[in-house]
Design an enzyme around this catalytic site. Structure first.
Site, PDB file in Angstrom:
ATOM      1  N   THR A 116       0.818   6.935  13.372  1.00  0.00           N
ATOM      2  CA  THR A 116       0.198   5.917  12.513  1.00  0.00           C
ATOM      3  C   THR A 116       0.745   4.538  12.853  1.00  0.00           C
ATOM      4  O   THR A 116       0.003   3.549  12.899  1.00  0.00           O
ATOM      5  CB  THR A 116       0.430   6.222  11.012  1.00  0.00           C
ATOM      6  OG1 THR A 116       0.111   7.579  10.771  1.00  0.00           O
ATOM      7  CG2 THR A 116      -0.411   5.351  10.125  1.00  0.00           C
ATOM      8  N   GLY A 117       2.039   4.475  13.150  1.00  0.00           N
ATOM      9  CA  GLY A 117       2.657   3.196  13.506  1.00  0.00           C
ATOM     10  C   GLY A 117       2.032   2.593  14.752  1.00  0.00           C
ATOM     11  O   GLY A 117       1.790   1.378  14.814  1.00  0.00           O
ATOM     12  N   SER A 129       4.973   7.329  10.179  1.00  0.00           N
ATOM     13  CA  SER A 129       5.096   8.181  11.364  1.00  0.00           C
ATOM     14  C   SER A 129       4.783   7.403  12.646  1.00  0.00           C
ATOM     15  O   SER A 129       4.138   6.352  12.604  1.00  0.00           O
ATOM     16  CB  SER A 129       4.137   9.360  11.236  1.00  0.00           C
ATOM     17  OG  SER A 129       2.823   8.874  11.200  1.00  0.00           O
ATOM     18  N   CYS A 133      13.920   9.623   7.217  1.00  0.00           N
ATOM     19  CA  CYS A 133      13.575   9.257   8.598  1.00  0.00           C
ATOM     20  C   CYS A 133      14.764   9.324   9.527  1.00  0.00           C
ATOM     21  O   CYS A 133      14.635   9.642  10.707  1.00  0.00           O
ATOM     22  CB  CYS A 133      12.979   7.863   8.629  1.00  0.00           C
ATOM     23  SG  CYS A 133      14.088   6.634   7.923  1.00  0.00           S
ATOM     24  N   GLU A 185       8.732   0.582  11.394  1.00  0.00           N
ATOM     25  CA  GLU A 185       9.893   1.468  11.160  1.00  0.00           C
ATOM     26  C   GLU A 185       9.351   2.883  11.200  1.00  0.00           C
ATOM     27  O   GLU A 185       8.717   3.339  10.246  1.00  0.00           O
ATOM     28  CB  GLU A 185      10.506   1.183   9.781  1.00  0.00           C
ATOM     29  CG  GLU A 185      11.210  -0.135   9.669  1.00  0.00           C
ATOM     30  CD  GLU A 185      12.519  -0.161  10.449  1.00  0.00           C
ATOM     31  OE1 GLU A 185      13.022   0.901  10.845  1.00  0.00           O
ATOM     32  OE2 GLU A 185      13.013  -1.272  10.676  1.00  0.00           O
ATOM     33  N   LYS A 196       0.879  -1.177   0.000  1.00  0.00           N
ATOM     34  CA  LYS A 196       0.000   0.000   0.000  1.00  0.00           C
ATOM     35  C   LYS A 196       0.913   1.224   0.000  1.00  0.00           C
ATOM     36  O   LYS A 196       1.491   1.577   1.014  1.00  0.00           O
ATOM     37  CB  LYS A 196      -0.870  -0.026   1.268  1.00  0.00           C
ATOM     38  CG  LYS A 196      -2.228   0.625   1.151  1.00  0.00           C
ATOM     39  CD  LYS A 196      -2.231   2.084   0.756  1.00  0.00           C
ATOM     40  CE  LYS A 196      -1.928   3.036   1.887  1.00  0.00           C
ATOM     41  NZ  LYS A 196      -1.768   4.436   1.471  1.00  0.00           N
ATOM     42  N   GLU A 254       9.259  15.818  15.741  1.00  0.00           N
ATOM     43  CA  GLU A 254       9.793  15.590  14.393  1.00  0.00           C
ATOM     44  C   GLU A 254       9.175  16.585  13.407  1.00  0.00           C
ATOM     45  O   GLU A 254       7.962  16.776  13.389  1.00  0.00           O
ATOM     46  CB  GLU A 254       9.447  14.160  13.938  1.00  0.00           C
ATOM     47  CG  GLU A 254      10.037  13.840  12.562  1.00  0.00           C
ATOM     48  CD  GLU A 254       9.642  12.449  12.047  1.00  0.00           C
ATOM     49  OE1 GLU A 254       8.474  12.051  12.193  1.00  0.00           O
ATOM     50  OE2 GLU A 254      10.519  11.775  11.483  1.00  0.00           O
TER      51      GLU A 254
HETATM   52  P1  NAP Z   1       2.312   8.291   7.626  1.00  0.00           P
HETATM   53  O1  NAP Z   1       1.378   9.422   7.528  1.00  0.00           O
HETATM   54  O2  NAP Z   1       2.416   7.567   8.911  1.00  0.00           O
HETATM   55  O3  NAP Z   1       1.910   7.294   6.437  1.00  0.00           O
HETATM   56  C1  NAP Z   1       2.669   6.130   6.153  1.00  0.00           C
HETATM   57  C2  NAP Z   1       1.790   5.159   5.385  1.00  0.00           C
HETATM   58  O4  NAP Z   1       0.730   4.738   6.244  1.00  0.00           O
HETATM   59  C3  NAP Z   1       1.124   5.752   4.151  1.00  0.00           C
HETATM   60  O5  NAP Z   1       1.034   4.783   3.142  1.00  0.00           O
HETATM   61  C4  NAP Z   1      -0.257   6.096   4.682  1.00  0.00           C
HETATM   62  O6  NAP Z   1      -1.227   6.160   3.663  1.00  0.00           O
HETATM   63  C5  NAP Z   1      -0.525   4.914   5.588  1.00  0.00           C
HETATM   64  N1  NAP Z   1      -1.566   5.130   6.598  1.00  0.00           N
HETATM   65  C6  NAP Z   1      -2.126   6.277   7.030  1.00  0.00           C
HETATM   66  N2  NAP Z   1      -3.053   6.031   7.974  1.00  0.00           N
HETATM   67  C7  NAP Z   1      -3.088   4.685   8.151  1.00  0.00           C
HETATM   68  C8  NAP Z   1      -3.819   3.803   8.996  1.00  0.00           C
HETATM   69  N3  NAP Z   1      -4.722   4.255   9.865  1.00  0.00           N
HETATM   70  N4  NAP Z   1      -3.586   2.469   8.913  1.00  0.00           N
HETATM   71  C9  NAP Z   1      -2.659   1.988   8.060  1.00  0.00           C
HETATM   72  N5  NAP Z   1      -1.930   2.777   7.220  1.00  0.00           N
HETATM   73  C10 NAP Z   1      -2.138   4.112   7.278  1.00  0.00           C
HETATM   74  O7  NAP Z   1       3.814   8.758   7.261  1.00  0.00           O
HETATM   75  P2  NAP Z   1       4.280   9.647   6.030  1.00  0.00           P
HETATM   76  O8  NAP Z   1       3.904  11.055   6.305  1.00  0.00           O
HETATM   77  O9  NAP Z   1       3.884   9.002   4.752  1.00  0.00           O
HETATM   78  O10 NAP Z   1       5.871   9.483   6.145  1.00  0.00           O
HETATM   79  C11 NAP Z   1       6.657  10.247   6.964  1.00  0.00           C
HETATM   80  C12 NAP Z   1       6.951   9.521   8.278  1.00  0.00           C
HETATM   81  O11 NAP Z   1       7.552   8.264   8.005  1.00  0.00           O
HETATM   82  C13 NAP Z   1       7.956  10.259   9.144  1.00  0.00           C
HETATM   83  O12 NAP Z   1       7.534  10.212  10.478  1.00  0.00           O
HETATM   84  C14 NAP Z   1       9.238   9.471   8.953  1.00  0.00           C
HETATM   85  O13 NAP Z   1      10.151   9.598  10.029  1.00  0.00           O
HETATM   86  C15 NAP Z   1       8.715   8.079   8.813  1.00  0.00           C
HETATM   87  N6  NAP Z   1       9.673   7.209   8.110  1.00  0.00           N
HETATM   88  C16 NAP Z   1      10.333   6.231   8.816  1.00  0.00           C
HETATM   89  C17 NAP Z   1      11.275   5.439   8.167  1.00  0.00           C
HETATM   90  C18 NAP Z   1      12.037   4.345   8.888  1.00  0.00           C
HETATM   91  O14 NAP Z   1      12.632   3.498   8.221  1.00  0.00           O
HETATM   92  N7  NAP Z   1      12.065   4.315  10.205  1.00  0.00           N
HETATM   93  C19 NAP Z   1      11.532   5.635   6.802  1.00  0.00           C
HETATM   94  C20 NAP Z   1      10.848   6.649   6.131  1.00  0.00           C
HETATM   95  C21 NAP Z   1       9.906   7.416   6.791  1.00  0.00           C
HETATM   96  P3  NAP Z   1      -1.717   7.600   3.096  1.00  0.00           P
HETATM   97  O15 NAP Z   1      -0.519   8.252   2.499  1.00  0.00           O
HETATM   98  O16 NAP Z   1      -2.726   7.232   2.111  1.00  0.00           O
HETATM   99  O17 NAP Z   1      -2.242   8.347   4.292  1.00  0.00           O
END
Ligand code: NAP
Length: 497
Positions: free
Chosen positions: A251-252, A248, A304, A270, A194, A401
């Protein structure tokens, strides 16, 4: 400089009726809703994608389950590795096409798309391919008492966990998905990906290439649409055995709760963080500036592992921030498809608005904005690379963050104080320590709380080295051999003879 010419394949891909990729073919989708894909460099809609529904989720999960018990189960480990190697080769052959598509959707500058999304992805894919034929259990000697001369032996097997749901963010739409799909496939799992709704296109193309690479239908599926709607449907699906999530922290946590509540589905998370970088006083100011640029501003800070809170010796901080401001003022800011661009737009409007709100909060809190702190004239989602000087370790921008090009600095006097400040965070994804005194650095290694600690470097990932967070930055590790335990179950077999 002007923007590079779009390849014909890219232009035609954008005009396709894009939706999902299920069971070896592109699928338009059953629902009537479509969502826009926006080019962050221009703010213009460049494509539309079908919003997935329960129908696409069910079809993708069914296809993944059928492949898991059928074609993929019958594919030998060596052949699974060969498939991944062929896909790595195809990623290289389609490097420019995929890099352009990625830069158009995410605003990542084209040089980074080529290097990270394609070259690094191929490199990681090949690493995982090598593991496919090397996943094994152990044999054990048992201590059971023998009553009538019988003997016992035992062994363990690593068995694929099943259908994996891979949920990925927008910042590295190909690379992070490759980590998940290659790990899953090497272990014998199948996957439903997804993508983020901001970057829904690249994985559709990667899935098509997977078919060309000989990966059987149903092994890799892609369902597009809103995470809030599709996430629970995917995680709650009876065929979902494991969720591999990158995104994030909030969401995680929601994903983790959902997976646990649904019969303890396996989960790796992650997540984000608030990574620290500590510079010791023996580093020259110019070397500090180079280190800060590497740690904090690459991909507009949307990494990240990027550092967001920086600790500099009190004796150096004024000079370093002045030199850093000068270097940032020389960056060429521009569109992602302009090869001379060094600093591009933020990836989407919501993120751009979040960063502008954080600038306001920094001003309200009385932080000194040493450089930047403003939106740049549109079109597109551009903000200035920004230097903020915090008043204290409790300031919002030292704790929350931003995931943007916003580096916040605090002075320290004593190294003991420095270690306490580095650890004063609920997160622990990555950190870096900069010094010429390697002996001192090595003595600090076990005192700094983070999943990865870089010394005199930042933001480098290698497939051989496990990556993942401690504290609220996640659960589990990707890469190295560590990934194997997250995509397999350990079965114990005992034999009497
Ligand atoms: P996000 O808002 O948490 O979204 C991540 C993914 O989760 C997207 O595909 C999103 O879909 C989906 N999602 C949203 N709500 C959900 C739910 N209730 N249930 C299941 N999936 C859901 O994060 P982002 O803004 O895309 O990315 C930035 C974040 O990712 C930052 O916090 C960054 O630090 C973190 N990150 C961590 C790593 C690592 O390896 N540790 C790597 C890269 C990024 P939609 O886009 O359709 O909402």
């Amino acid at each position: 400089m002007s923007e590079i010419r779009l390849l014909e394949q890219v232009s035609s891909f954008l005009t396709r009726n894009n939706g999902h990729y299920i069971n070896g073919r592109a699928v338009n989708g059953s629902g009537s809703e479509r969502f826009p894909v926006v080019n962050p460099s221009s703010g213009e809609v460049i494509a539309e994608v079908n919003e997935g529904t329960a129908e696409e989720v069910n079809a993708a999960m069914d296809a993944a389950r059928a492949a898991f018990t059928g074609s993929w189960a019958q594919t030998s480990p060596m052949e699974r590795g060969n498939c991944l190697n062929r896909l790595a080769e195809l990623l290289q052959q389609h490097r420019e096409e995929l890099a352009q598509l990625e830069s158009l959707c995410s605003g990542k500058i084209i040089q980074l798309s080529r290097l990270f999304e394609l070259d690094q992805s191929s490199h990681f894919m090949r690493y995982f391919a090598g593991w496919a034929s090397k996943i094994s259990g152990e044999t054990m000697s048992l201590s059971l008492p023998s009553m009538q001369g019988e003997k016992y032996t035992a062994f363990t097997r690593r068995e694929p966990v099943g259908v994996v749901v891979g949920i990925v963010p927008w910042n590295f739409s190909i690379m992070i998905a490759v980590w998940k799909m290659a790990a899953a496939l090497a272990c014998g799992c199948t996957i439903v990906l997804k993508p983020s709704e901001f970057t829904p296109l690249t994985l559709l193309r990667v899935a098509e290439l997977a078919k060309e690479a000989g990966i059987p239908d149903g092994v890799i599926n892609v369902v597009n649409g809103s995470g809030r709607t599709l996430g629970p449907l995917l995680i709650g699906h009876p065929h979902c055995a494991k969720v591999s999530f990158t995104g994030s922290v909030p969401t995680g946590i929601a994903v983790g709760k959902e997976a646990m509540a649904d019969n303890l589905k396996r989960v790796t998370l992650e997540l984000g963080g608030k990574n620290g970088a500590a510079f010791l006083a023996d580093v020259t100011p110019d070397a500090m500036v180079n280190g800060i640029l590497e740690a904090g501003y690459m991909n507009q800070g949307q990494i990240c592992a990027a550092a967001e809170r920086f600790y500099l010796p009190k004796s150096h901080i004024d000079e370093v921030l002045q030199k850093l401001a000068q270097r940032l003022s020389q960056l060429h800011i521009g569109a992602s498809l302009d090869e001379s661009t060094e600093f591009g737009p933020l990836a989407n409007r919501a993120h751009y608005e979040k960063i502008l709100a954080l600038f306001d909060k920094a001003r309200q809190e009385g932080n000194e904005i040493v450089y930047g702190g403003n939106a740049l004239q549109g079109p597109g989602f551009f903000v200035e690379p920004t230097i903020i000087r915090a008043k204290s370790a409790q300031d919002l921008l030292m704790r929350e963050e931003t995931f943007g090009p916003v580096c916040t600095f605090l002075a320290y006097e004593e190294e003991e104080e420095l270690i306490a400040m580095m650890n004063d965070s609920p997160y622990g994804l990555a950190a870096s320590l900069w010094t010429n005194d390697l002996s001192k650095a090595l003595r600090m290694v076990d005192r700094i709380e983070s999943g990865t600690l870089w010394i005199n470097m930042h933001n480098f990932l290698d497939p051989a080295l496990p990556f993942g967070g401690i504290k609220a930055s996640g659960i589990g590790r990707e890469f190295g051999s560590a990934f194997i335990e997250h995509y397999t179950e350990l079965k114990s077999v005992m034999v009497r003879y």
